[in-house]
Write a protein that holds these residues in place. Structure first.
Motif, PDB file in Angstrom:
ATOM      1  N   MET A  98      17.623  -2.285 -21.946  1.00  0.00           N
ATOM      2  CA  MET A  98      18.421  -1.261 -21.484  1.00  0.00           C
ATOM      3  C   MET A  98      16.556  -0.500 -20.958  1.00  0.00           C
ATOM      4  SD  MET A  98      21.733   0.446 -20.679  1.00  0.00           S
ATOM      5  CE  MET A  98      21.654   1.136 -22.726  1.00  0.00           C
ATOM      6  N   LYS A  99      16.921  -0.514 -19.363  1.00  0.00           N
ATOM      7  CA  LYS A  99      16.190  -0.036 -18.599  1.00  0.00           C
ATOM      8  C   LYS A  99      17.045   1.657 -18.699  1.00  0.00           C
ATOM      9  CE  LYS A  99      14.401  -3.196 -15.573  1.00  0.00           C
ATOM     10  NZ  LYS A  99      14.602  -4.026 -14.322  1.00  0.00           N
ATOM     11  N   ARG A 100      16.132   2.101 -18.313  1.00  0.00           N
ATOM     12  CA  ARG A 100      16.121   4.106 -18.044  1.00  0.00           C
ATOM     13  C   ARG A 100      16.800   3.678 -17.049  1.00  0.00           C
ATOM     14  NH1 ARG A 100      12.609   8.979 -17.706  1.00  0.00           N
ATOM     15  NH2 ARG A 100      14.564  10.388 -17.206  1.00  0.00           N
ATOM     16  N   GLY A 101      18.180   4.804 -17.099  1.00  0.00           N
ATOM     17  CA  GLY A 101      18.752   4.893 -15.854  1.00  0.00           C
ATOM     18  C   GLY A 101      19.738   3.393 -15.222  1.00  0.00           C
ATOM     19  N   CYS A 102      19.683   1.935 -16.262  1.00  0.00           N
ATOM     20  CA  CYS A 102      20.486   1.608 -16.100  1.00  0.00           C
ATOM     21  C   CYS A 102      21.772   0.940 -17.351  1.00  0.00           C
ATOM     22  CB  CYS A 102      19.942   0.281 -16.010  1.00  0.00           C
ATOM     23  SG  CYS A 102      19.605  -0.123 -14.548  1.00  0.00           S
ATOM     24  N   ASP A 103      23.096   0.567 -16.965  1.00  0.00           N
ATOM     25  CA  ASP A 103      24.264   0.939 -18.162  1.00  0.00           C
ATOM     26  C   ASP A 103      23.747  -0.965 -18.830  1.00  0.00           C
ATOM     27  OD1 ASP A 103      25.552  -1.183 -15.953  1.00  0.00           O
ATOM     28  OD2 ASP A 103      27.725   0.144 -15.658  1.00  0.00           O
ATOM     29  N   LYS A 104      24.618  -1.135 -19.496  1.00  0.00           N
ATOM     30  CA  LYS A 104      24.331  -2.436 -20.562  1.00  0.00           C
ATOM     31  C   LYS A 104      24.953  -3.613 -19.216  1.00  0.00           C
ATOM     32  CE  LYS A 104      26.057  -1.115 -24.819  1.00  0.00           C
ATOM     33  NZ  LYS A 104      26.843  -1.118 -25.325  1.00  0.00           N
ATOM     34  N   LYS A 105      25.772  -3.354 -18.238  1.00  0.00           N
ATOM     35  CA  LYS A 105      25.770  -4.738 -17.130  1.00  0.00           C
ATOM     36  C   LYS A 105      24.681  -4.857 -16.063  1.00  0.00           C
ATOM     37  CE  LYS A 105      30.629  -4.523 -17.503  1.00  0.00           C
ATOM     38  NZ  LYS A 105      31.495  -3.949 -16.984  1.00  0.00           N
ATOM     39  N   LEU A 160      24.045  -1.910 -13.751  1.00  0.00           N
ATOM     40  CA  LEU A 160      24.351  -1.259 -12.705  1.00  0.00           C
ATOM     41  C   LEU A 160      23.000   0.005 -13.207  1.00  0.00           C
ATOM     42  CD1 LEU A 160      28.377  -2.572 -12.713  1.00  0.00           C
ATOM     43  CD2 LEU A 160      26.125  -3.188 -11.315  1.00  0.00           C
ATOM     44  N   ARG A 161      23.056   0.781 -12.038  1.00  0.00           N
ATOM     45  CA  ARG A 161      22.220   2.302 -11.673  1.00  0.00           C
ATOM     46  C   ARG A 161      23.533   3.000 -13.081  1.00  0.00           C
ATOM     47  NH1 ARG A 161      18.946   4.754 -10.552  1.00  0.00           N
ATOM     48  NH2 ARG A 161      18.790   7.414  -9.986  1.00  0.00           N
ATOM     49  N   SER A 162      22.831   3.790 -13.551  1.00  0.00           N
ATOM     50  CA  SER A 162      23.915   4.956 -14.225  1.00  0.00           C
ATOM     51  C   SER A 162      23.029   6.168 -14.323  1.00  0.00           C
ATOM     52  CB  SER A 162      24.091   4.110 -15.841  1.00  0.00           C
ATOM     53  OG  SER A 162      24.954   4.949 -16.350  1.00  0.00           O
ATOM     54  N   GLU A 163      23.162   6.999 -14.798  1.00  0.00           N
ATOM     55  CA  GLU A 163      22.544   7.827 -14.789  1.00  0.00           C
ATOM     56  C   GLU A 163      22.754   9.340 -15.664  1.00  0.00           C
ATOM     57  OE1 GLU A 163      21.040   9.772  -9.725  1.00  0.00           O
ATOM     58  OE2 GLU A 163      22.828   9.679 -10.470  1.00  0.00           O
ATOM     59  N   THR A 164      21.998   9.811 -16.704  1.00  0.00           N
ATOM     60  CA  THR A 164      22.510  10.408 -17.733  1.00  0.00           C
ATOM     61  C   THR A 164      22.236  12.056 -17.114  1.00  0.00           C
ATOM     62  OG1 THR A 164      21.271   9.159 -19.310  1.00  0.00           O
ATOM     63  CG2 THR A 164      21.888  11.246 -20.113  1.00  0.00           C
ATOM     64  N   VAL A 165      22.699  12.522 -17.280  1.00  0.00           N
ATOM     65  CA  VAL A 165      23.586  14.063 -16.574  1.00  0.00           C
ATOM     66  C   VAL A 165      23.675  14.966 -18.309  1.00  0.00           C
ATOM     67  CG1 VAL A 165      24.714  15.551 -15.367  1.00  0.00           C
ATOM     68  CG2 VAL A 165      24.202  13.221 -14.442  1.00  0.00           C
ATOM     69  N   LEU A 166      22.804  16.198 -17.539  1.00  0.00           N
ATOM     70  CA  LEU A 166      23.115  17.946 -18.480  1.00  0.00           C
ATOM     71  C   LEU A 166      23.306  18.259 -17.601  1.00  0.00           C
ATOM     72  CD1 LEU A 166      22.855  19.207 -20.544  1.00  0.00           C
ATOM     73  CD2 LEU A 166      20.216  19.521 -20.845  1.00  0.00           C
ATOM     74  N   VAL A 167      24.699  19.172 -17.515  1.00  0.00           N
ATOM     75  CA  VAL A 167      25.597  20.321 -16.421  1.00  0.00           C
ATOM     76  C   VAL A 167      24.879  21.347 -18.196  1.00  0.00           C
ATOM     77  CG1 VAL A 167      27.695  20.583 -15.620  1.00  0.00           C
ATOM     78  CG2 VAL A 167      26.186  18.924 -15.576  1.00  0.00           C
ATOM     79  N   ALA A 221      25.980  14.997  -4.326  1.00  0.00           N
ATOM     80  CA  ALA A 221      24.693  14.477  -4.455  1.00  0.00           C
ATOM     81  C   ALA A 221      24.290  12.808  -4.958  1.00  0.00           C
ATOM     82  CB  ALA A 221      23.734  15.298  -4.928  1.00  0.00           C
ATOM     83  N   SER A 222      24.939  12.913  -5.831  1.00  0.00           N
ATOM     84  CA  SER A 222      24.978  11.342  -6.170  1.00  0.00           C
ATOM     85  C   SER A 222      26.018  10.325  -6.637  1.00  0.00           C
ATOM     86  CB  SER A 222      23.658  11.336  -7.619  1.00  0.00           C
ATOM     87  OG  SER A 222      23.543  10.166  -7.854  1.00  0.00           O
ATOM     88  N   PRO A 223      26.880  10.177  -5.495  1.00  0.00           N
ATOM     89  CA  PRO A 223      27.741   9.468  -6.337  1.00  0.00           C
ATOM     90  C   PRO A 223      27.866   7.853  -5.738  1.00  0.00           C
ATOM     91  CG  PRO A 223      27.481   9.216  -3.699  1.00  0.00           C
ATOM     92  CD  PRO A 223      26.105  10.522  -4.453  1.00  0.00           C
ATOM     93  N   ARG A 224      26.225   6.977  -6.107  1.00  0.00           N
ATOM     94  CA  ARG A 224      26.629   5.957  -5.863  1.00  0.00           C
ATOM     95  C   ARG A 224      26.615   5.578  -7.694  1.00  0.00           C
ATOM     96  NH1 ARG A 224      23.729   3.158  -1.272  1.00  0.00           N
ATOM     97  NH2 ARG A 224      24.540   4.418   1.236  1.00  0.00           N
ATOM     98  N   SER A 225      26.283   6.015  -8.104  1.00  0.00           N
ATOM     99  CA  SER A 225      26.222   5.710  -9.213  1.00  0.00           C
ATOM    100  C   SER A 225      27.057   6.233 -10.222  1.00  0.00           C
ATOM    101  CB  SER A 225      24.308   6.386 -10.085  1.00  0.00           C
ATOM    102  OG  SER A 225      23.474   6.031  -8.859  1.00  0.00           O
ATOM    103  N   GLY A 226      27.085   5.124 -11.640  1.00  0.00           N
ATOM    104  CA  GLY A 226      28.056   6.119 -12.933  1.00  0.00           C
ATOM    105  C   GLY A 226      26.951   6.931 -13.491  1.00  0.00           C
ATOM    106  N   LYS A 227      28.010   7.982 -13.853  1.00  0.00           N
ATOM    107  CA  LYS A 227      27.926   9.294 -14.786  1.00  0.00           C
ATOM    108  C   LYS A 227      27.748   8.969 -16.382  1.00  0.00           C
ATOM    109  CE  LYS A 227      26.033  10.615 -10.712  1.00  0.00           C
ATOM    110  NZ  LYS A 227      26.261  10.235 -10.088  1.00  0.00           N
ATOM    111  N   LYS A 228      26.960   9.493 -16.938  1.00  0.00           N
ATOM    112  CA  LYS A 228      26.982   9.856 -18.322  1.00  0.00           C
ATOM    113  C   LYS A 228      27.118  11.401 -19.006  1.00  0.00           C
ATOM    114  CE  LYS A 228      25.695   5.347 -20.516  1.00  0.00           C
ATOM    115  NZ  LYS A 228      24.420   4.483 -20.993  1.00  0.00           N
TER     116      LYS A 228
END
Length: 383
Positions: free
Chosen positions: A1-8, A10-17, A239-246
């Motif tokens: 799996m590419k960094r920044g993509c989910d299993k499908k 689609l673009r997904s971002e891993t976020v630390l808050v 700030a980043s509404p188009r991507s899924g978030k983890k």
């Protein structure tokens, strides 16, 4: 799996808050040590107050092999021995916290904040009733310069349009929050849109209730971002509404306290916790309801139009509606893919625990953060 993509794919971002919480930020250091040990990399790192400080250090060092060690070294630099360790070992945790916070109140912290009464050359030194702050943050600014490589926080390093997710030059995005004193509104610093410097970070840390000075930056007077939001999740989504978030959210202030406060100190402590706990769930529920309603309206409109006979003019309108419906669905249907919360717990309650920079407490918080993060990861994997 590419960094920044989910299993499908689609673009997904891993976020630390990371939240604000004074010396309790050492707990976040421990959490990050565990996350780094599990080789969890972040596309976005967001923070406010002391969380902004931690986020800046992590963002500028994440791709280094010793990122967690750099952050820990920063915290051990802030830690102070107010008495010889052998003497401190005889005190209870509560007594040690009280002594350390009293020491910090009087003498400050040589690596973080300087009391004005030790700064005779400052304006209005002999007129304390005119003071707007009690502690100057210049020492923290100087310390940060030793631990943050601000050249790595420049926009050209974070331009996602020029970086493939497999590119070794990929840098995480840094999002920090502060509060405009005069307008009473949030001010967001985003490394995708600006070159973040040390003054941006310091502007996020001016906590007025502890007398820490505000910062003038870009023509605005700024206080601590925690005054408006201590858990900047919605700021990340906006700030980043188009991507899924983890999301990995570090919750410094305990949500649950079984027993009622026993005195006014306990009352203030518990009220402080409630003010600054993670309130993301309710905000995200509301956001999802609004988004779902928007999508339903678009789909209904789409069905009405598609069921009618279309002339050439309406066919163009139909195609536009269809395109808009697909765009909104793609941008907002997976706002949150997964949320991992690492929540600090307390066995003792002391209102000024976030001002305890004693070496023993800082080390204890780091260890606690490491263990809680380990437990949270284990629970997620077994769920």
């Amino acid at each position: 799996m590419k960094r920044g993509c989910d299993k499908k794919g689609l673009r997904s971002e891993t976020v630390l808050v990371l939240q604000g919480g004074g010396s309790l930020g050492a707990y976040e250091c421990g959490v990050y040590r565990t996350l780094a040990k599990h080789n969890i990399k972040f596309d976005i790192i967001a923070g406010t107050s002391i969380g902004a400080v931690n986020a800046s250090i992590i963002t500028s060092t994440q791709d280094d092999n010793n990122s967690a060690e750099i952050l820990e070294h920063f915290w051990l630099t802030l830690a102070e021995n107010i008495l010889p360790p052998i003497l401190m070992s005889f005190f209870t945790n509560r007594t040690r916290a009280a002594l350390a916070s009293i020491y910090g109140t009087i003498y400050g912290n040589s690596k973080a904040f300087m009391p004005r009464w030790f700064m005779p050359n400052t304006p209005d030194y002999l007129s304390p009733y005119n003071w707007t702050y009690l502690y100057d943050s210049t020492p923290l600014k100087n310390t940060l310069k030793q631990y943050v490589d601000f050249t790595k926080l420049k926009t050209k390093s974070n331009d996602s349009s020029n970086n493939d997710n497999n590119n070794n030059d990929f840098k995480p995005r840094l999002i920090l929050t502060s509060t405009d004193i005069q307008r009473g509104e949030p001010v967001i610093f985003d490394s995708n849109n600006m070159d973040i410097d040390v003054d941006h970070v310091i502007a996020c840390t001016g906590y007025p209730f502890y007398g820490i000075s505000w910062t003038k930056k870009d023509g605005r007077y700024l206080w601590d971002g925690s005054l408006l939001s201590n858990t900047p999740v919605l700021e990340v989504i906006n700030a980043s509404p188009r991507s899924g978030k983890k999301f990995y959210i570090v919750d410094i202030f305990p949500r649950v306290q079984e027993h009622l406060p026993k005195n006014m100190s306990n009352v203030w402590h518990r009220a402080r916790d409630i003010m600054y706990i993670d309130k993301v769930d309710n905000n995200v529920k509301l956001l999802n309801v609004v988004t779902e309603h928007h999508l339903n309206l678009l789909k209904e409109l789409y069905e009405i139009v598609s069921s009618s006979k279309l002339d050439e003019k309406n066919k163009v309108r139909f195609d536009k509606i269809q395109s808009e419906c697909n765009r909104v669905a793609n941008e907002h249907h997976t706002i949150l893919n997964k949320v991992t919360r690492i929540q600090r717990k307390e066995t003792e309650h002391f209102i000024f625990e976030d001002a305890d920079f004693s070496v023993a407490t800082i080390k204890k918080l780091i260890r606690q953060g490491e263990q809680d993060a380990e437990n949270a990861i284990r629970e997620k994997r077994s769920a």
